[in-house]
Design an enzyme around this catalytic site. Structure first.
Site, short mmCIF file in Angstrom:
data_model
loop_
_atom_site.label_atom_id
_atom_site.label_comp_id
_atom_site.label_asym_id
_atom_site.label_seq_id
_atom_site.Cartn_x
_atom_site.Cartn_y
_atom_site.Cartn_z
N ASP A 152 26.03 31.44 -4.75
CA ASP A 152 27.36 31.23 -6.09
C ASP A 152 26.62 30.48 -7.32
O ASP A 152 27.29 30.52 -8.20
CB ASP A 152 26.71 28.88 -4.96
N ASN A 229 29.23 21.99 -11.12
CA ASN A 229 29.19 21.80 -10.57
C ASN A 229 28.53 19.89 -10.45
O ASN A 229 29.08 18.83 -10.00
CB ASN A 229 27.87 22.13 -9.94
N ASP A 259 13.93 8.82 -10.49
CA ASP A 259 13.94 9.76 -11.30
C ASP A 259 14.73 10.59 -11.74
O ASP A 259 15.20 11.34 -12.52
CB ASP A 259 13.67 11.50 -9.97
N THR A 270 27.76 19.91 -2.69
CA THR A 270 27.47 20.79 -1.13
C THR A 270 26.05 21.98 -2.70
O THR A 270 25.31 22.68 -1.58
CB THR A 270 27.97 22.24 -1.04
N ALA A 271 25.59 21.37 -3.17
CA ALA A 271 24.32 21.72 -4.68
C ALA A 271 23.35 20.49 -4.64
O ALA A 271 23.13 20.07 -3.47
CB ALA A 271 24.93 22.26 -5.52
N TYR A 272 23.26 20.32 -5.77
CA TYR A 272 21.98 19.10 -6.15
C TYR A 272 22.47 17.53 -5.63
O TYR A 272 21.45 17.01 -4.94
CB TYR A 272 21.37 18.96 -7.84
N LEU A 274 23.91 16.75 -2.85
CA LEU A 274 23.72 16.93 -0.96
C LEU A 274 22.20 17.28 -0.81
O LEU A 274 21.73 16.03 -0.12
CB LEU A 274 23.75 18.66 -0.81
N SER A 275 20.86 17.44 -2.00
CA SER A 275 19.44 17.10 -1.65
C SER A 275 19.43 15.41 -1.90
O SER A 275 17.46 15.23 -1.76
CB SER A 275 18.65 18.91 -2.63
#
Length: 350
Positions: A152, A229, A259, A270-272, A274-275
């Site tokens: 990705d 993204n 934060d 589906t990147a940061y 999602l986390s």
């Protein structure tokens, strides 16, 4: 981006194939045995038309109605850019195979590599071309389509090479993550022929436009950048939590202590995001995602907003800590109290 659902392949006749091989583009300037892109003609933009579904009920959007077909105006594309993941022998081997196949089957197509990759492969692939150092605009001027070999991150790197419009991308999955990559490199001949012959389907991915402002509202010189993204304000390495005011269409939505805050696309879901606990959103859903990163309050949860929204993230004037702006994971510098970013839908999809 090229979708995984493709139209039937359009075959060329033998006569057309012979004519295609007789076509030659203006060869690039050769300096000390090195082919550069300075003499490659400016590309002709392809014809991109929306596909229409055969469904009788058009009261809701059909998936096929959000896909597009590609037409090279009766010719073949003249230039392809190949982007690869670094430090991977399997990827290096795939790049060599694809380049050799393209040069044999479609000798009229110029193959372009990024300068560091060109230096690595020039001795074994003497027919490839190099974009001169510092001439970033050459990417937009000559590249007809892009092939990516990696994960990705390799795919996202393409977005940073083109200031506005991004040419069609064939992303082959050869990396750690593959959320965005529908193609297997073992099928590269089939997929490449479909693109070159104009029988592929395009699936556009929404991007965001990021602008940065001073506390007095003055636009920073780094504004107007497209991201694939997410755009994010985060406390970075600063030890204290940061206070960020989030505005939706110039109305205060909430003030978050934590934060940071992420504003993402469906592709970025589906990147940061999602986390950070954000939702997974289908890429055909035109929307924006706002996800707090480790908020101290339980009342601020991830949101899905219309793609027409304008989101403003401002470091609160009474925030104990400073913050850093990030675009697709890249550090874009520190934000002081009162400074802010605005994020909106970009007019240039990927």
């Amino acid at each position: 981006m090229l979708g995984s659902r493709l139209w039937p392949r359009v075959f060329c006749t033998a006569a057309n194939a012979r004519l295609a091989r007789q076509f030659t583009t203006t060869r690039s300037i050769r300096t000390s045995g090195i082919l550069t892109t300075l003499d490659i003609p400016t590309k002709a933009a392809p014809i991109i038309t929306r596909r229409l579904s055969q469904a009788d009920d058009h009261s809701v959007d059909h998936e096929a109605d959000q896909q597009f077909s590609l037409n090279w105006r009766g010719a073949t594309p003249q230039t392809v850019l190949i982007i690869k993941k670094a430090n991977d022998t399997n990827v290096d081997s795939a790049l060599a195979r694809i380049s050799q196949w393209l040069h044999t089957e479609y000798p009229q197509i110029n193959i372009v590599l990024e300068p560091p990759v060109f230096d690595q492969f020039h001795s074994t692939l003497p027919f490839v071309h190099k974009i001169p150092n510092g001439m970033h605009t050459e990417y937009s001027r000559i590249i007809d389509f892009v092939v990516t070999l990696g994960g990705d991150g390799t795919f996202l790197h393409v977005s940073s090479l083109f200031e506005k419009q991004v040419p069609p991308i064939i992303p082959f999955s050869m990396g750690t993550l593959g959320f965005l990559l529908p193609f297997n490199v073992r099928d590269f001949q089939l997929q490449m022929r479909r693109v070159i012959e104009g029988s592929a389907t395009l699936l556009p991915r929404m991007r965001l436009m990021y602008s940065r402002f001073k506390a007095d509202g003055t636009l920073d010189k780094s504004g107007g950048v497209n991201v694939t993204n997410e755009a994010c304000i985060h406390r970075g390495t600063y030890p204290h939590l940061t206070t960020i005011s989030c505005y939706l269409n110039n109305h205060l939505l909430t003030t978050s202590v934590g934060d940071g805050i992420i504003v993402g696309t469906p592709t970025g879901s589906t990147a940061y995001s999602l986390s950070a606990g954000g939702p997974i959103v289908h890429p055909l859903v035109s929307s924006m995602i706002v996800s707090p990163v480790c908020p101290r309050s339980l009342s601020f949860r991830p949101l899905i907003l219309p793609s027409s929204s304008v989101v403003k993230l401002q470091v609160h004037k009474k925030s104990r800590g400073r913050a850093t702006a990030y675009m697709d994971g890249r550090d874009c510098g520190e934000l002081l109290q009162g400074e802010y970013i605005e994020v909106r839908k970009s007019p240039y999809p990927l």
